[in-house]
Scaffold this motif. Sequence first.
Motif, PDB file in Angstrom:
ATOM      1  N   VAL A  43      -0.299 -12.198 -43.715  1.00  0.00           N
ATOM      2  CA  VAL A  43       1.071 -12.372 -44.210  1.00  0.00           C
ATOM      3  C   VAL A  43       2.043 -12.389 -43.032  1.00  0.00           C
ATOM      4  N   GLY A  44       1.868 -11.459 -42.100  1.00  0.00           N
ATOM      5  CA  GLY A  44       2.731 -11.428 -40.922  1.00  0.00           C
ATOM      6  C   GLY A  44       2.576 -12.654 -40.053  1.00  0.00           C
ATOM      7  N   ALA A  45       1.329 -13.148 -39.907  1.00  0.00           N
ATOM      8  CA  ALA A  45       1.104 -14.343 -39.100  1.00  0.00           C
ATOM      9  C   ALA A  45       1.818 -15.550 -39.693  1.00  0.00           C
ATOM     10  N   ALA A  46       1.769 -15.681 -41.023  1.00  0.00           N
ATOM     11  CA  ALA A  46       2.462 -16.793 -41.670  1.00  0.00           C
ATOM     12  C   ALA A  46       3.971 -16.681 -41.453  1.00  0.00           C
ATOM     13  N   MET A  47       4.514 -15.466 -41.553  1.00  0.00           N
ATOM     14  CA  MET A  47       5.941 -15.267 -41.335  1.00  0.00           C
ATOM     15  C   MET A  47       6.329 -15.630 -39.909  1.00  0.00           C
TER      16      MET A  47
END
Length: 317
Positions: free
Chosen positions: A66-70
């Motif tokens: 999720v953080g990587a996508a953000m």
Amino acid sequence: MSATGQETVTRAEGTGGRALSPAVVVLSGVVGGISAVVGTLLAVAALTGHAAGAWVSPEALSPGLVGAAMAGVAPALFTIGRAGVWEEARSLVLPLAIVLVGLFTVTVLNAGSLQAVRGGPLFLALFSLGWVATLGVLALAAIGCLAAQYRSRSIGAVARRSPVAPLPAWSKPPLAVLGSGWLGIGAGLLCFPAFWGALLPWTVNRADAQGLGVWALALGVGVLGSLVEDDLARIRPALHAVPAVAVALGVVLAARAAAVDWSSGPGAALVALVAGLLVTGLSGRWLLARAVRAGEGSAPQGPPAGLPEDTPRRDPS
């Protein structure tokens, strides 16, 4: 009308389209800044083996993705203001609205899993409370901005404008497969997390499955939206986002490779979907750059300097 507003209208008249709302530009910049900071925090925590999400997760990989996508999408959000009209920004802004509204809904539905409710570490408990509050404000802002955007007037021939760089015919079937894959997986994880979450090649809980489903759904909408636009120039912001998201996801997956069952069918499908994003983004940017160079090379030359358009030329003979 302000100078900025007049400039926006002028650009819209020149390209044909709906004037891009300044509220959309501001929202994209704010979300880009927050996503860059929070996404990097979640991704780095996952790289070091810590599950630092807003809700309790059984494995660090899910909040890390999720953080990587953000973090991956953040740089592209800062380019929204360069779009001449709304039609050149919606391929990225509409998936962004899906992420904001979807993540807020998932967080509320899984409130019992929040770090603050489960008694997690103080930092993560405060982080989870800030996550809920920030997402709530941004989700409402996204809905308001889209409502204002679609109430703005259209200027020029939007639907009849000739595409600057049409999608090659050979690219459409792979794009349809890639977009449908992300869309289907996202819808399954979001609506049936117990069933589809068990098919993921690593351990997830309900909140993880639905949070990842929101991002997968948004990616699918973005890829399929490129087929609707059928113009690489109109999906320029999304072309900046897609390869960056793919690289960020790949880094986190590589760092947490031991947690993934790569020999399974879902593991192979995950590799294909992430690689498809990377190839799509890079090839799209290359094709657009080539089309722009070709257009510049074939542009008609203007009159010599110092002569107006209607000045008669003397025959040299």
